[in-house]
Design a protein around this motif. Sequence first.
Motif, PDB file in Angstrom:
ATOM      1  N   VAL A 103     -95.832 -73.610 -43.808  1.00 33.33           N
ATOM      2  CA  VAL A 103     -96.588 -72.867 -42.802  1.00 33.33           C
ATOM      3  C   VAL A 103     -97.710 -73.733 -42.232  1.00 33.33           C
ATOM      4  O   VAL A 103     -97.998 -73.676 -41.034  1.00 33.33           O
ATOM      5  N   ILE A 104     -98.336 -74.560 -43.082  1.00 37.28           N
ATOM      6  CA  ILE A 104     -99.403 -75.451 -42.605  1.00 37.28           C
ATOM      7  C   ILE A 104     -98.858 -76.434 -41.569  1.00 37.28           C
ATOM      8  O   ILE A 104     -99.498 -76.692 -40.544  1.00 37.28           O
ATOM      9  N   LEU A 105     -97.670 -76.984 -41.825  1.00 40.94           N
ATOM     10  CA  LEU A 105     -97.068 -77.916 -40.866  1.00 40.94           C
ATOM     11  C   LEU A 105     -96.732 -77.221 -39.552  1.00 40.94           C
ATOM     12  O   LEU A 105     -96.929 -77.787 -38.471  1.00 40.94           O
ATOM     13  N   ILE A 106     -96.232 -75.991 -39.640  1.00 42.47           N
ATOM     14  CA  ILE A 106     -95.902 -75.240 -38.428  1.00 42.47           C
ATOM     15  C   ILE A 106     -97.172 -74.943 -37.624  1.00 42.47           C
ATOM     16  O   ILE A 106     -97.210 -75.118 -36.405  1.00 42.47           O
ATOM     17  N   THR A 126     -88.151 -73.303 -31.248  1.00 39.99           N
ATOM     18  CA  THR A 126     -88.455 -71.880 -31.078  1.00 39.99           C
ATOM     19  C   THR A 126     -87.305 -71.018 -31.571  1.00 39.99           C
ATOM     20  O   THR A 126     -87.522 -70.010 -32.259  1.00 39.99           O
ATOM     21  N   ALA A 127     -86.081 -71.424 -31.243  1.00 39.16           N
ATOM     22  CA  ALA A 127     -84.899 -70.668 -31.683  1.00 39.16           C
ATOM     23  C   ALA A 127     -84.802 -70.649 -33.207  1.00 39.16           C
ATOM     24  O   ALA A 127     -84.492 -69.605 -33.803  1.00 39.16           O
ATOM     25  N   PHE A 128     -85.077 -71.781 -33.841  1.00 33.29           N
ATOM     26  CA  PHE A 128     -85.007 -71.856 -35.299  1.00 33.29           C
ATOM     27  C   PHE A 128     -86.104 -71.016 -35.950  1.00 33.29           C
ATOM     28  O   PHE A 128     -85.875 -70.367 -36.967  1.00 33.29           O
ATOM     29  N   GLN A 129     -87.296 -71.041 -35.372  1.00 33.34           N
ATOM     30  CA  GLN A 129     -88.386 -70.246 -35.935  1.00 33.34           C
ATOM     31  C   GLN A 129     -88.072 -68.759 -35.854  1.00 33.34           C
ATOM     32  O   GLN A 129     -88.255 -68.024 -36.826  1.00 33.34           O
ATOM     33  N   MET A 130     -87.617 -68.305 -34.688  1.00 33.55           N
ATOM     34  CA  MET A 130     -87.253 -66.903 -34.532  1.00 33.55           C
ATOM     35  C   MET A 130     -86.095 -66.547 -35.455  1.00 33.55           C
ATOM     36  O   MET A 130     -86.075 -65.484 -36.088  1.00 33.55           O
ATOM     37  N   GLY A 131     -85.121 -67.474 -35.539  1.00 38.38           N
ATOM     38  CA  GLY A 131     -83.966 -67.242 -36.411  1.00 38.38           C
ATOM     39  C   GLY A 131     -84.359 -67.157 -37.876  1.00 38.38           C
ATOM     40  O   GLY A 131     -83.835 -66.317 -38.618  1.00 38.38           O
ATOM     41  N   ALA A 132     -85.295 -68.014 -38.302  1.00 40.29           N
ATOM     42  CA  ALA A 132     -85.733 -68.002 -39.696  1.00 40.29           C
ATOM     43  C   ALA A 132     -86.438 -66.693 -40.030  1.00 40.29           C
ATOM     44  O   ALA A 132     -86.222 -66.113 -41.111  1.00 40.29           O
ATOM     45  N   GLY A 157     -79.718 -64.389 -51.513  1.00 45.48           N
ATOM     46  CA  GLY A 157     -81.159 -64.165 -51.376  1.00 45.48           C
ATOM     47  C   GLY A 157     -81.994 -65.064 -52.261  1.00 45.48           C
ATOM     48  O   GLY A 157     -83.204 -65.207 -52.050  1.00 45.48           O
ATOM     49  N   GLY A 158     -81.352 -65.692 -53.245  1.00 43.23           N
ATOM     50  CA  GLY A 158     -82.077 -66.566 -54.160  1.00 43.23           C
ATOM     51  C   GLY A 158     -82.317 -67.966 -53.622  1.00 43.23           C
ATOM     52  O   GLY A 158     -83.096 -68.731 -54.219  1.00 43.23           O
ATOM     53  N   PHE A 159     -81.684 -68.318 -52.492  1.00 36.50           N
ATOM     54  CA  PHE A 159     -81.891 -69.683 -51.976  1.00 36.50           C
ATOM     55  C   PHE A 159     -81.792 -69.804 -50.452  1.00 36.50           C
ATOM     56  O   PHE A 159     -82.370 -70.723 -49.872  1.00 36.50           O
ATOM     57  N   VAL A 160     -81.083 -68.909 -49.771  1.00 36.92           N
ATOM     58  CA  VAL A 160     -80.917 -69.028 -48.318  1.00 36.92           C
ATOM     59  C   VAL A 160     -82.250 -68.966 -47.559  1.00 36.92           C
ATOM     60  O   VAL A 160     -82.488 -69.783 -46.661  1.00 36.92           O
ATOM     61  N   PRO A 161     -83.168 -68.008 -47.883  1.00 35.04           N
ATOM     62  CA  PRO A 161     -84.456 -67.995 -47.173  1.00 35.04           C
ATOM     63  C   PRO A 161     -85.216 -69.318 -47.297  1.00 35.04           C
ATOM     64  O   PRO A 161     -85.835 -69.777 -46.322  1.00 35.04           O
ATOM     65  N   TYR A 162     -85.162 -69.939 -48.480  1.00 33.33           N
ATOM     66  CA  TYR A 162     -85.883 -71.202 -48.666  1.00 33.33           C
ATOM     67  C   TYR A 162     -85.310 -72.297 -47.781  1.00 33.33           C
ATOM     68  O   TYR A 162     -86.047 -72.982 -47.051  1.00 33.33           O
ATOM     69  N   GLY A 164     -83.413 -72.029 -45.181  1.00 32.12           N
ATOM     70  CA  GLY A 164     -83.598 -71.686 -43.771  1.00 32.12           C
ATOM     71  C   GLY A 164     -84.992 -72.061 -43.300  1.00 32.12           C
ATOM     72  O   GLY A 164     -85.177 -72.609 -42.212  1.00 32.12           O
ATOM     73  N   MET A 165     -85.986 -71.777 -44.138  1.00 39.79           N
ATOM     74  CA  MET A 165     -87.369 -72.103 -43.800  1.00 39.79           C
ATOM     75  C   MET A 165     -87.601 -73.614 -43.836  1.00 39.79           C
ATOM     76  O   MET A 165     -88.348 -74.162 -43.005  1.00 39.79           O
ATOM     77  N   LEU A 166     -86.966 -74.298 -44.781  1.00 34.39           N
ATOM     78  CA  LEU A 166     -87.110 -75.751 -44.886  1.00 34.39           C
ATOM     79  C   LEU A 166     -86.562 -76.434 -43.639  1.00 34.39           C
ATOM     80  O   LEU A 166     -87.212 -77.325 -43.068  1.00 34.39           O
ATOM     81  N   LEU A 167     -85.385 -76.013 -43.194  1.00 33.93           N
ATOM     82  CA  LEU A 167     -84.788 -76.588 -41.993  1.00 33.93           C
ATOM     83  C   LEU A 167     -85.654 -76.306 -40.773  1.00 33.93           C
ATOM     84  O   LEU A 167     -85.862 -77.180 -39.924  1.00 33.93           O
ATOM     85  N   THR A 168     -86.184 -75.100 -40.695  1.00 32.39           N
ATOM     86  CA  THR A 168     -87.052 -74.728 -39.583  1.00 32.39           C
ATOM     87  C   THR A 168     -88.307 -75.591 -39.551  1.00 32.39           C
ATOM     88  O   THR A 168     -88.747 -76.037 -38.484  1.00 32.39           O
ATOM     89  N   THR A 169     -88.882 -75.850 -40.713  1.00 35.74           N
ATOM     90  CA  THR A 169     -90.087 -76.685 -40.792  1.00 35.74           C
ATOM     91  C   THR A 169     -89.797 -78.110 -40.334  1.00 35.74           C
ATOM     92  O   THR A 169     -90.577 -78.708 -39.579  1.00 35.74           O
ATOM     93  N   LEU A 170     -88.668 -78.661 -40.771  1.00 37.18           N
ATOM     94  CA  LEU A 170     -88.301 -80.024 -40.376  1.00 37.18           C
ATOM     95  C   LEU A 170     -88.091 -80.121 -38.862  1.00 37.18           C
ATOM     96  O   LEU A 170     -88.557 -81.067 -38.219  1.00 37.18           O
ATOM     97  N   ILE A 171     -87.404 -79.137 -38.290  1.00 30.89           N
ATOM     98  CA  ILE A 171     -87.171 -79.133 -36.832  1.00 30.89           C
ATOM     99  C   ILE A 171     -88.504 -79.003 -36.096  1.00 30.89           C
ATOM    100  O   ILE A 171     -88.715 -79.633 -35.056  1.00 30.89           O
ATOM    101  N   THR A 172     -89.409 -78.178 -36.639  1.00 30.06           N
ATOM    102  CA  THR A 172     -90.722 -77.996 -36.013  1.00 30.06           C
ATOM    103  C   THR A 172     -91.501 -79.310 -35.982  1.00 30.06           C
ATOM    104  O   THR A 172     -92.096 -79.671 -34.966  1.00 30.06           O
TER     105      THR A 172
END
Length: 244
Positions: free
Chosen positions: A96-99, A130-136, A200-205, A207-215
Amino acid sequence: MNPNINLPNALTVLRVASLPFFIWFLYQKEQAYHIAALVLFSLASITDFIDGYLARKWKQETEFGKFLDPLADKIIVVGCFTTFIFLHEQIELWMVILIIGRDMLITTLRYLAIRLGKSIRTTMLGKVKTAFQMGAIILILIFFILVSSNKRILINEVYQSGKLAGMTVFGIASENAVAFVKVWQENGAPGWNELVFGLGGFVPYFGMLLTTLITVLSGIRYLVSNREVIRYSSIRRAFGKNGN
């Protein structure tokens, strides 16, 4: 009549005003509230396209609207991700800090460009970001709805235990993913509840990791594309100092 008072700007203001309700919905235990949070976020995302379209179609574009529209998007995205930190052990603070840092950097660059009378180049990667952030956000909300409150607590406890044992969140998520695949291979396709709980034990993480890298990549690309603005700003600042 004040030109800033129009429907497109009102939709933008309402988008920002929806954030406290979104956060409150997520903190409720009943699934209906979580569905309401998803619906509210979806409506806010839709109005992001509608207000810009109406402003252009009705020729109601204003400086206030141009300033508030991208700011509203950033407020909502940051608000959503910050809320997730407190509800999901998978969402890490550094992400979140990087975003937030990327958005602050780009906002500063836009401000410099306005002061210098320069135009800012947008990039396709920015739209992808933006698409990845909304998607995440939507992905995390969907799992928030599908995974029961008790099972979310279990998933968070797995991450808390792993952290206490010295593991990284990446390591915990990877172990959960490997365990999920192993169970699938040994026992066949799981039932719906087991499938949702396992994912649910790993997909949110991830998904968020990929979004952060793209950001982060979009931020770097933005700086490279607008390096002339940064260079010109540095020259102006240097001459200003010498003039003093």
